[in-house]
Design an enzyme around this catalytic site. Structure first.
Site, PDB file in Angstrom:
ATOM      1  N   ARG A  69       0.769  -0.569  -0.116  1.00 14.10           N
ATOM      2  CA  ARG A  69      -0.036  -0.434  -0.217  1.00 14.10           C
ATOM      3  C   ARG A  69       0.870   1.215   0.207  1.00 14.10           C
ATOM      4  O   ARG A  69       0.853   2.043  -0.380  1.00 14.10           O
ATOM      5  CB  ARG A  69      -1.151   0.079   1.389  1.00 14.10           C
ATOM      6  CG  ARG A  69      -1.880   1.171   1.196  1.00 14.10           C
ATOM      7  CD  ARG A  69      -3.368   1.291  -0.362  1.00 14.10           C
ATOM      8  NE  ARG A  69      -4.330   2.190   0.622  1.00 14.10           N
ATOM      9  CZ  ARG A  69      -5.068   2.240   0.351  1.00 14.10           C
ATOM     10  NH1 ARG A  69      -5.829   0.982   0.673  1.00 14.10           N
ATOM     11  NH2 ARG A  69      -5.935   3.513   0.520  1.00 14.10           N
ATOM     12  N   LEU A  97      -5.290   8.510  -0.072  1.00 12.90           N
ATOM     13  CA  LEU A  97      -3.471   8.870   0.639  1.00 12.90           C
ATOM     14  C   LEU A  97      -2.941   9.784   1.262  1.00 12.90           C
ATOM     15  O   LEU A  97      -3.753   9.614   1.983  1.00 12.90           O
ATOM     16  CB  LEU A  97      -4.043  10.007  -0.764  1.00 12.90           C
ATOM     17  CG  LEU A  97      -4.451   9.717  -2.605  1.00 12.90           C
ATOM     18  CD1 LEU A  97      -4.915  10.437  -3.050  1.00 12.90           C
ATOM     19  CD2 LEU A  97      -3.511   8.673  -3.458  1.00 12.90           C
ATOM     20  N   ASN A 111     -11.408  16.600  -2.077  1.00 11.47           N
ATOM     21  CA  ASN A 111     -11.960  15.188  -2.409  1.00 11.47           C
ATOM     22  C   ASN A 111     -13.829  15.967  -1.951  1.00 11.47           C
ATOM     23  O   ASN A 111     -14.196  17.159  -1.160  1.00 11.47           O
ATOM     24  CB  ASN A 111     -11.512  14.523  -0.663  1.00 11.47           C
ATOM     25  CG  ASN A 111     -12.353  12.812  -0.971  1.00 11.47           C
ATOM     26  OD1 ASN A 111     -12.887  12.822  -2.205  1.00 11.47           O
ATOM     27  ND2 ASN A 111     -12.128  11.690   0.209  1.00 11.47           N
ATOM     28  N   THR A 112     -14.005  14.859  -2.522  1.00 18.40           N
ATOM     29  CA  THR A 112     -16.155  15.714  -2.302  1.00 18.40           C
ATOM     30  C   THR A 112     -16.561  14.686  -1.810  1.00 18.40           C
ATOM     31  O   THR A 112     -16.119  13.129  -2.208  1.00 18.40           O
ATOM     32  CB  THR A 112     -16.856  15.889  -3.473  1.00 18.40           C
ATOM     33  OG1 THR A 112     -18.442  15.403  -3.296  1.00 18.40           O
ATOM     34  CG2 THR A 112     -16.275  14.798  -4.657  1.00 18.40           C
ATOM     35  N   HIS A 113     -17.316  14.158  -1.003  1.00 18.10           N
ATOM     36  CA  HIS A 113     -17.877  13.217   0.043  1.00 18.10           C
ATOM     37  C   HIS A 113     -19.454  13.474   0.562  1.00 18.10           C
ATOM     38  O   HIS A 113     -19.887  15.042   0.271  1.00 18.10           O
ATOM     39  CB  HIS A 113     -17.626  13.600   1.690  1.00 18.10           C
ATOM     40  CG  HIS A 113     -17.711  12.251   2.684  1.00 18.10           C
ATOM     41  ND1 HIS A 113     -17.483  11.418   2.383  1.00 18.10           N
ATOM     42  CD2 HIS A 113     -18.517  12.739   3.833  1.00 18.10           C
ATOM     43  CE1 HIS A 113     -18.300  10.733   3.539  1.00 18.10           C
ATOM     44  NE2 HIS A 113     -18.901  11.549   4.209  1.00 18.10           N
ATOM     45  N   ASP A 145      -6.522  15.614   4.052  1.00 20.48           N
ATOM     46  CA  ASP A 145      -5.692  15.156   4.935  1.00 20.48           C
ATOM     47  C   ASP A 145      -5.091  14.243   5.384  1.00 20.48           C
ATOM     48  O   ASP A 145      -5.501  13.685   4.333  1.00 20.48           O
ATOM     49  CB  ASP A 145      -5.667  16.338   6.313  1.00 20.48           C
ATOM     50  CG  ASP A 145      -6.913  16.998   6.896  1.00 20.48           C
ATOM     51  OD1 ASP A 145      -7.198  14.953   7.108  1.00 20.48           O
ATOM     52  OD2 ASP A 145      -7.361  16.755   8.080  1.00 20.48           O
ATOM     53  N   GLY A 147      -6.516  12.183   7.614  1.00 17.60           N
ATOM     54  CA  GLY A 147      -7.898  11.400   8.087  1.00 17.60           C
ATOM     55  C   GLY A 147      -8.683  11.509   7.603  1.00 17.60           C
ATOM     56  O   GLY A 147      -8.859  11.866   5.652  1.00 17.60           O
ATOM     57  N   ASP A 149     -11.694  12.042   5.669  1.00 10.20           N
ATOM     58  CA  ASP A 149     -13.032  12.980   5.611  1.00 10.20           C
ATOM     59  C   ASP A 149     -13.074  14.541   6.531  1.00 10.20           C
ATOM     60  O   ASP A 149     -13.731  14.836   6.637  1.00 10.20           O
ATOM     61  CB  ASP A 149     -13.956  12.451   5.488  1.00 10.20           C
ATOM     62  CG  ASP A 149     -15.145  11.443   3.951  1.00 10.20           C
ATOM     63  OD1 ASP A 149     -13.854  11.970   3.543  1.00 10.20           O
ATOM     64  OD2 ASP A 149     -15.247  10.727   4.488  1.00 10.20           O
TER      65      ASP A 149
HETATM   66  C1  GAR Z   1     -20.162  10.797  -4.856  1.00  8.72           C
HETATM   67  O1  GAR Z   1     -21.165  10.959  -4.610  1.00  8.72           O
HETATM   68  C2  GAR Z   1     -19.157  11.313  -4.002  1.00  8.72           C
HETATM   69  O2  GAR Z   1     -19.102  12.017  -2.626  1.00  8.72           O
HETATM   70  C3  GAR Z   1     -18.780   9.615  -3.621  1.00  8.72           C
HETATM   71  O3  GAR Z   1     -19.190   8.967  -4.362  1.00  8.72           O
HETATM   72  C4  GAR Z   1     -19.336   8.907  -5.337  1.00  8.72           C
HETATM   73  C5  GAR Z   1     -18.681   8.742  -6.622  1.00  8.72           C
HETATM   74  O4  GAR Z   1     -20.315   8.695  -7.638  1.00  8.72           O
HETATM   75  N1  GAR Z   1     -17.364   9.664  -3.237  1.00  8.72           N
HETATM   76  C6  GAR Z   1     -17.221   9.022  -1.688  1.00  8.72           C
HETATM   77  O5  GAR Z   1     -18.150   8.113  -1.524  1.00  8.72           O
HETATM   78  C7  GAR Z   1     -15.759   8.663  -1.069  1.00  8.72           C
HETATM   79  N2  GAR Z   1     -15.392   8.656  -0.050  1.00  8.72           N
HETATM   80  P1  GAR Z   1     -19.505   8.561  -9.326  1.00  8.72           P
HETATM   81  O6  GAR Z   1     -18.579   7.362  -9.017  1.00  8.72           O
HETATM   82  O7  GAR Z   1     -20.766   9.086 -10.409  1.00  8.72           O
HETATM   83  O8  GAR Z   1     -18.605  10.147  -9.752  1.00  8.72           O
END
Ligand code: GAR
Length: 205
Positions: A69, A97, A111-113, A145, A147, A149
């Site tokens: 990893r 990462l 990142n988008t959560h 960072d 952690g 999210d």
């Molecule tokens: C999104 O909702 C994003 O926030 C989530 O995966 C989806 C991606 O959708 N990411 C996480 O949960 C990361 N921990 P997509 O593959 O259709 O773009």
């Protein structure tokens, strides 16, 4: 003098609907950014196919090929750095990462959560929000960072939970809000720049 569009590298692990929103936004020259490469931690995903259809370079760095990893993390850092990104966008990227990546690229990686941080971190944000019984959830764009999210927040949007929601229907509505938030925020980061001071993220140079 017009400035060159910001260079985006997008990392994804799945369907790539979030990536697609960025690819579509970048079609407009006034958006101020372009996706120079899409990377993944696995082969055969729709996100890579979307990139290929848009003529965007793709690369795959798999844990199985890296040995460990930690070596995977270093290899991903090298692969991303080689594309000289201004901003790296994790768009449905399902790996953390780590120690090699973060010092090199962490401060320019968002990142988008699919939850309103700091609530419901991790892989199951919509399901966890539903199980808890919250009436409002949403999405969070943040600078990564070490952690899960937990990084400084760039932007958030709220989504109301419906009485008949399942994790799937709730996540689908969150993803609509998520795409709009991401496109708006990445465009501003590209055009205006951004600065991180402690936990505060501000647009502008
Ligand atoms: C999104 O909702 C994003 O926030 C989530 O995966 C989806 C991606 O959708 N990411 C996480 O949960 C990361 N921990 P997509 O593959 O259709 O773009």
């Amino acid at each position: 003098m017009p400035t060159a569009p910001a260079r985006l590298v997008v990392l994804a692990s799945g369907a790539g609907s979030t990536l697609q929103a960025l690819l579509d936004a970048c079609e407009d020259p006034s958006y101020g950014a372009r996706v120079v490469a899409v990377g993944a931690d696995r082969d055969g995903i729709e996100a890579l196919a979307r990139a290929a259809r848009s003529g965007v370079e793709t690369f795959v760095v798999r844990v199985e090929d890296a040995g460990s990893r930690a070596e995977w993390d270093a290899a991903m850092a090298t692969a991303v750095s080689a594309r000289d990104p201004d901003v790296v966008v994790l768009a449905g990227f399902m790996k953390l990462l780590g120690a090699s990546y973060l010092p090199r690229l962490g401060a320019r990686t968002v990142n988008t959560h699919p939850a309103l941080s700091p609530a419901f971190p991790g892989m199951h944000g919509p399901a966890d929000a539903l199980a808890y019984g919250v009436k409002i959830t949403g999405c969070t764009l943040f600078v990564i960072d070490q952690g899960v999210d937990t990084g400084p927040i760039v932007a958030q949007a709220a989504v109301a939970v419906a009485e008949d929601d399942t994790a799937r229907t709730l996540h689908a509505r969150i993803k609509v809000a998520e795409r709009a938030l991401l496109v708006d925020s990445i465009g501003r980061m590209a055009r205006e720049g951004f600065a991180i001071e402690g936990r505060q993220v501000r647009f502008g140079r």
